[in-house]
Design a protein around this motif. Structure first.
Motif, PDB file in Angstrom:
ATOM      1  N   ARG A 179      -2.539  -7.078  -0.327  1.00  0.00           N
ATOM      2  CA  ARG A 179      -2.449  -6.128  -1.437  1.00  0.00           C
ATOM      3  C   ARG A 179      -3.010  -4.761  -1.110  1.00  0.00           C
ATOM      4  N   THR A 180      -3.449  -4.572   0.114  1.00  0.00           N
ATOM      5  CA  THR A 180      -3.997  -3.269   0.470  1.00  0.00           C
ATOM      6  C   THR A 180      -3.646  -2.980   1.925  1.00  0.00           C
ATOM      7  N   HIS A 181      -3.827  -1.757   2.331  1.00  0.00           N
ATOM      8  CA  HIS A 181      -3.596  -1.356   3.716  1.00  0.00           C
ATOM      9  C   HIS A 181      -4.243  -2.364   4.675  1.00  0.00           C
ATOM     10  N   GLU A 182      -3.562  -2.659   5.753  1.00  0.00           N
ATOM     11  CA  GLU A 182      -3.990  -3.751   6.630  1.00  0.00           C
ATOM     12  C   GLU A 182      -5.391  -3.552   7.210  1.00  0.00           C
ATOM     13  N   LEU A 183      -5.817  -2.329   7.414  1.00  0.00           N
ATOM     14  CA  LEU A 183      -7.175  -2.125   7.925  1.00  0.00           C
ATOM     15  C   LEU A 183      -8.176  -1.923   6.795  1.00  0.00           C
ATOM     16  N   HIS A 188       0.825  -1.212   0.000  1.00  0.00           N
ATOM     17  CA  HIS A 188       0.000   0.000   0.000  1.00  0.00           C
ATOM     18  C   HIS A 188       0.858   1.260   0.000  1.00  0.00           C
ATOM     19  N   ASP A 189       1.730   1.356   0.971  1.00  0.00           N
ATOM     20  CA  ASP A 189       2.448   2.609   1.168  1.00  0.00           C
ATOM     21  C   ASP A 189       3.380   2.917  -0.004  1.00  0.00           C
ATOM     22  N   SER A 190       4.025   1.874  -0.545  1.00  0.00           N
ATOM     23  CA  SER A 190       4.939   2.116  -1.667  1.00  0.00           C
ATOM     24  C   SER A 190       4.174   2.539  -2.920  1.00  0.00           C
ATOM     25  N   ALA A 191       2.967   2.028  -3.084  1.00  0.00           N
ATOM     26  CA  ALA A 191       2.163   2.440  -4.243  1.00  0.00           C
ATOM     27  C   ALA A 191       1.828   3.931  -4.172  1.00  0.00           C
TER      28      ALA A 191
END
Lengths: 442, 442
Positions: free
Chosen positions: B169-173, A142-145
């Motif tokens: 593939r996405t932010h953990e929350l 997420h953060d790197s994207a």
């Protein structure tokens, strides 16, 4: 005041459940088989950059360190796993005592990366490392994207400030992480108060159409805003007629008016007209902030326009077409036991289908040409060549389960600027292309 | 056990900072001007569906209700706002006592929507309503985007189970909310333990390549998994050679083997071969689970393949090309005071630029044709025509600040199936097109 004193706006008592079900069942099977303790090396890397992108940006490393520290199975979590019969009693007992005790190496946050770059390496027993897969990938993907999109936008913006305004377009907590990643990638501030609270990122605000519409006349709204917030405020001038609004704005606030915001229309055209009008009214220091579905291309197209700052929302928090990276967390080597003298055996998936990877515990270094410009990402499993020894990219982050150090975001942000500046010039061209330097395996 | 008893895996003490800076400065200016108490109506809607989509899916409503209930300014938050000089002392005092005391109406969660559908309506004073903008939009924009992708995937999958596997593939929350939204949109289960914990969604797991690679031979890995987890487990068969792996799998687990997972290659081809091989080995009840960057098109292309379940990750949690909706939260009407007898005046942004909206407090209803199939989304500001009275879409969710009721997710999930089934048949075709029914304003 240190914002850390305030605690988290969102208290995450444990990160242990940000985990795929199969990590725990694999753990159970490995415990039963007696293989759970095998010394293992996992690496995070991506097989490709998002289509057309020239480089990636490592972001989220600091959040990974938090997640690893807070990865523990408290009684509530264990009760849930027991109730749902996810794993057996022995595995529950094992988890009750879990603390990651291994090592983590990684690219420094803010660094750039390429296909195959071993962005993070996690070493320990299979059991302790496999559990971290999901949360580490969630954060880095997420953060790197977001940081990669932010980096393209910040280079397109030249030196002009970029305000992150995307909270309303993504999950409320993803938004906080997105503000952080955007800051790493070169954004200047955020509209998101939670991001200000949690990470100390400067927060800013303008005004919404609702505020103008609340009042009987636009003039009343502007007057109310200036009375309360002072002349150095940002008035939103496109609720009714822009020209009239700008005239009213300067009438009320005088030439000391801080800024006007334009949120619709042909921004290039409108910015020119508004600048001319502001100058004619003597408000030569009043800035123009533009917003309205900006992306890196729209920002670049406004390079010659009299724009003083950009507010970016949707396209930033959705990674400008690439909302996730395709980073994976792969077992690349393991020993036959936990004994540190037992040799590591490189392992890799072999079957066809495009998902093969390179086995072995890797180092990475960036080779420079004679002008000091990056010319290759070199990834290897053997000894590091002498000429690359000083250019290694992996640094120790966690040793025996202990986080070695934490970096202020401003350091990370500056690192990204340097790392990007060290790439060939074509790195920052916006058009689609290949990775700006090749990855070489030695 | 009710999972609610376990508390949240992620404790959100307050949602008040999931808010844009300008909401608070607008509040301050309105308090100063004496307009903060004006009775106001805000509506959430979208001007368009994502390109090519035929319908949208309302998701996140239950999370919005939680967010509204937990929207309060505790001392830590107020201290931060004071320290940062975001707002003045009077506004801080006002916030200290803040609890939303107004009304919320909305489409029921799981319902479908179209451009202009007033998905949610928030009524109260300007001050109490404006503050909720960011968090309401964050939730609805994220969750509805995921649910819309999930709905397309679930109709493409026919009756076959769909496993949400996108946490990494996405932010953990965001991942936890995505699992919830996917379940609303027709997914069957999730790999995300936090989603199981928080929302009671069934969790499932298979195995990763790492587990096979940990062991000296694939056979040892399969044996370890079957010994520990039983024959009704899912063995991952594409680490080395699929045909050999399937043979080994059935040798070890016998025909009672639960399932095999294929995670790479031409899934259509491989699924046919594996099915044939399993049948020849007598494992006629062993299921085939396919994963590997599936989206609704890939799922549809496997309709005739012998596939028993799909695992979907990246494309689900990124909304299959549309990771956010473009919902906005607009002031559509306000009175001159807080007095409930004071008439509401419709308001709307007027300037050019494509961002105009329709003023006035709206109702919405779905008109059916003689066969009971939806033929139009009717949105109006006047009295509701008699023939639409029973087809109204907005229901009361919060009254005087009190949440009226909460729905189990299974009810929401069933509602979505019914709502989608009530649309014209072309709603579920995957090809790009326009909204399947028009929106009519009366």
């Amino acid at each position: 005041m240190d914002t850390a004193d305030l605690g988290l706006p969102v208290d995450v008592p444990s990160t242990a459940l940000f985990t795929d079900h199969y990590e725990l069942t694999m753990l159970q099977a490995a415990l039963t088989a007696g293989t759970a303790g095998r010394r293992s090396v996992f690496e995070v890397f991506t097989r490709r950059l998002p289509e057309g992108r020239r480089y990636g940006v490592v972001a989220g490393t600091g959040r990974v360190l938090d997640a690893v520290e807070n990865f523990r199975f408290d009684p509530g979590v264990l009760g849930f796993l027991r109730e749902r019969s996810v794993i057996d009693a022995e595995t529950l007992d094992w988890l009750a005592g879990y603390r990651f005790g291994g090592d983590v190496w990684g690219y420094q946050e803010g660094e750039v990366y390429f296909p195959g770059s071993p962005i993070m390496r996690v070493e320990g027993t299979f059991a302790e490392c496999v559990l971290l897969e999901t949360v580490i990938l969630s954060i880095l993907n997420h953060d790197s994207a977001i940081a990669a999109a932010a980096s393209r936008m910040s280079s397109a913006a030249g030196g002009r400030p970029l305000i992150e305004m995307g909270a309303r377009r993504t999950h409320e907590l993803a938004a906080v992480a997105a503000s952080r990643a955007a800051y790493v990638g070169g954004f200047t501030s955020t509209s998101d108060l939670a991001a200000g609270f949690r990470y100390g990122i400067p927060t800013v605000g303008t005004s919404a159409h609702a505020f103008t519409l609340l009042h009987d006349r636009e003039r009343d709204a502007f007057q109310a805003q200036v009375d309360s917030l002072g002349r150095d405020t940002t008035l939103l001038v496109d609720t009714y007629d822009v020209t009239e609004a700008v005239r009213t704005a300067v009438e009320i606030a005088g030439p000391e008016l801080g800024a006007v915001r334009i949120d619709s229309g042909d921004l290039l055209l409108v910015a020119h007209r508004v600048r001319q009008q502001l100058d004619e009214l003597g408000a030569t220091n009043t800035r123009i902030i533009v917003t309205s579905d900006l992306d890196e291309y729209a920002i670049a197209s406004l390079a010659a326009a009299p724009v003083d700052a950009y507010g970016v929302g949707t396209q930033l928090v959705t990674g400008s077409g690439h909302p996730t990276c395709s980073m994976v967390y792969k077992l690349v080597a393991r020993a036959e036991s936990a004994d540190p003298t037992d040799p590591l055996v490189p392992v890799a998936k072999k079957s066809s289908g495009g998902k093969t990877s390179v086995g072995g515990r890797k180092w990475a270094a960036r080779r420079l040409d004679e002008h000091g410009v990056a010319e290759a990402e070199v990834v290897g499993t053997g000894p590091v060549p002498d000429d690359l020894r000083e250019r290694q990219l992996l640094v120790p982050l966690v040793k025996d389960g202990r986080v070695l150090s934490r970096e202020p975001l401003d350091v990370v942000r500056e690192r990204h600027v340097s790392a990007r500046a060290g790439l060939p010039l074509s790195a920052t061209q916006l058009s689609r292309g290949e990775a700006v330097i090749p990855t070489e395996y030695v």
